[in-house]
Design a protein around this motif. Structure first.
Motif, PDB file in Angstrom:
ATOM      1  N   ASN A  54      33.340 -26.815 -19.206  1.00 26.83           N
ATOM      2  CA  ASN A  54      33.537 -26.507 -17.787  1.00 26.83           C
ATOM      3  C   ASN A  54      34.944 -26.009 -17.463  1.00 26.83           C
ATOM      4  O   ASN A  54      35.487 -26.292 -16.396  1.00 26.83           O
ATOM      5  N   VAL A  55      35.542 -25.277 -18.384  1.00 28.27           N
ATOM      6  CA  VAL A  55      36.835 -24.641 -18.113  1.00 28.27           C
ATOM      7  C   VAL A  55      36.629 -23.534 -17.080  1.00 28.27           C
ATOM      8  O   VAL A  55      35.637 -22.806 -17.121  1.00 28.27           O
ATOM      9  N   ARG A  56      37.560 -23.380 -16.157  1.00 33.49           N
ATOM     10  CA  ARG A  56      37.453 -22.277 -15.208  1.00 33.49           C
ATOM     11  C   ARG A  56      38.807 -21.620 -15.002  1.00 33.49           C
ATOM     12  O   ARG A  56      39.854 -22.282 -15.010  1.00 33.49           O
ATOM     13  N   ALA A  57      38.752 -20.292 -14.859  1.00 33.01           N
ATOM     14  CA  ALA A  57      39.970 -19.532 -14.572  1.00 33.01           C
ATOM     15  C   ALA A  57      40.425 -19.851 -13.156  1.00 33.01           C
ATOM     16  O   ALA A  57      39.608 -19.919 -12.228  1.00 33.01           O
ATOM     17  N   TRP A  58      41.746 -20.043 -12.982  1.00 32.18           N
ATOM     18  CA  TRP A  58      42.257 -20.413 -11.661  1.00 32.18           C
ATOM     19  C   TRP A  58      43.718 -20.050 -11.549  1.00 32.18           C
ATOM     20  O   TRP A  58      44.542 -20.464 -12.340  1.00 32.18           O
ATOM     21  N   ASN A  59      44.048 -19.203 -10.585  1.00 32.77           N
ATOM     22  CA  ASN A  59      45.443 -18.967 -10.199  1.00 32.77           C
ATOM     23  C   ASN A  59      46.324 -18.524 -11.355  1.00 32.77           C
ATOM     24  O   ASN A  59      47.455 -18.975 -11.498  1.00 32.77           O
ATOM     25  N   GLY A  60      45.815 -17.663 -12.211  1.00 30.88           N
ATOM     26  CA  GLY A  60      46.613 -17.158 -13.322  1.00 30.88           C
ATOM     27  C   GLY A  60      46.608 -18.037 -14.549  1.00 30.88           C
ATOM     28  O   GLY A  60      47.280 -17.749 -15.536  1.00 30.88           O
ATOM     29  N   GLY A  61      45.859 -19.132 -14.519  1.00 38.22           N
ATOM     30  CA  GLY A  61      45.748 -20.033 -15.663  1.00 38.22           C
ATOM     31  C   GLY A  61      44.343 -20.592 -15.727  1.00 38.22           C
ATOM     32  O   GLY A  61      43.384 -19.931 -15.328  1.00 38.22           O
ATOM     33  N   TYR A  62      44.221 -21.831 -16.158  1.00 38.08           N
ATOM     34  CA  TYR A  62      42.905 -22.415 -16.340  1.00 38.08           C
ATOM     35  C   TYR A  62      42.919 -23.883 -15.941  1.00 38.08           C
ATOM     36  O   TYR A  62      43.875 -24.610 -16.206  1.00 38.08           O
TER      37      TYR A  62
END
Length: 274
Positions: A54-62
């Motif tokens: 359940n990793v998700r891309a967020w705000n330039g990172g993860y």
């Protein structure tokens, strides 16, 4: 940190973005977000010792483990400190810690309501009462070491993210920001200060290098989920902390739905590191 959408409560942490311990997380997250993460990035996350579920891309990172934020610098930096062990429920730290002790870490709350300001003061009071070599103070102007800011995100898959933070930098500075969810379904329309403060207290734990107490078995505090990651680096056991269940820890992966502060073993861990 995440909470079940049917709950109305608060916490503190990761990831860590990291979301409790005072944060509540769960393995349920958007599958579409998972699709945005490349296999190469997932391999880097696994090598760092974090779960790739359940990793998700967020705000330039993860965001990993539902409340821990990993930026590109964290993913690409190698560490000489090994992952020590897989155990039961104990306190764990990341490879990087805050340096240049004793040290005062300044915190600024940016454009958030009274409950978040008061919650920050409560978290600061709890840390400073321990007599550690790191202390915190809230400032209202100038440049802060840690900025607490808001984001607005509704529930997904039956859970809602409460907050998140990252881990200390290689240069010995604490992680520089904590994100707190301002959506009404996160803390309600009249947030409880102890709940908000507990979440901030947890996320500050990530900022100074603490992983989740039950990282090896998320089911302990979340009711489901497995090992957040044992390969690679980033989960170093803190000597003197117990090998059995530790239900009261402020760094458990999921919130208990209300006020949670340091227990006796948390204080041992904090004193050992700081």
């Amino acid at each position: 940190m995440k909470k079940q959408n049917s709950f109305i409560f608060s916490i503190l942490f990761v990831a860590a973005i990291v979301t409790l311990a005072a944060c509540q997380k769960d393995q349920k997250t958007e599958t579409s977000a998972q699709g945005q993460v490349s296999e190469e990035t997932l391999a880097q996350i696994k090598a760092k010792g974090f779960s790739t579920e359940n990793v998700r891309a967020w705000n330039g990172g993860y965001i990993v483990e539902n409340d821990i934020f990993l930026d590109q610098e964290t993913l690409t930096t190698e560490s000489s400190t090994p992952n020590v062990r897989i155990a039961e429920v104990e306190q764990y730290r990341t490879n990087n810690l805050v340096k240049s002790l004793p040290r005062v870490i300044s915190i600024q709350v940016s454009n958030l309501g009274t409950a978040f300001v008061d919650g920050t003061d409560l978290a600061i009071q709890r840390y400073n009462a321990l007599g550690l070599n790191i202390t915190f103070k809230r400032i209202t102007s100038g440049r802060a070491d840690i900025v607490i800011k808001g984001f607005y995100e509704g529930p997904s898959g039956g859970f809602i993210t409460l907050g998140s933070a990252g881990f200390p930098k290689r240069n010995g500075d604490p992680y520089g920001s904590i994100s707190m969810n301002t959506h009404p379904q996160a803390y309600g329309t009249n947030p409880d200060v102890q709940y908000v403060g507990s979440v901030i207290q947890h996320e500050l734990g990530h900022c100074i290098g603490f992983r989740h107490t039950d990282y090896m078995n998320r089911a302990f505090s979340c009711g489901s989920g497995g090992n957040e990651g044992s390969a690679g680096v980033g989960a170093v056991h803190i000597p003197g902390t117990p090998t059995g269940p530790d239900s009261g820890s402020w760094m458990l992966a999921c919130s208990n739905g209300g006020n949670r502060t340091f227990n006796a073993n948390d204080i041992i861990a904090l004193n050992y590191l700081y």
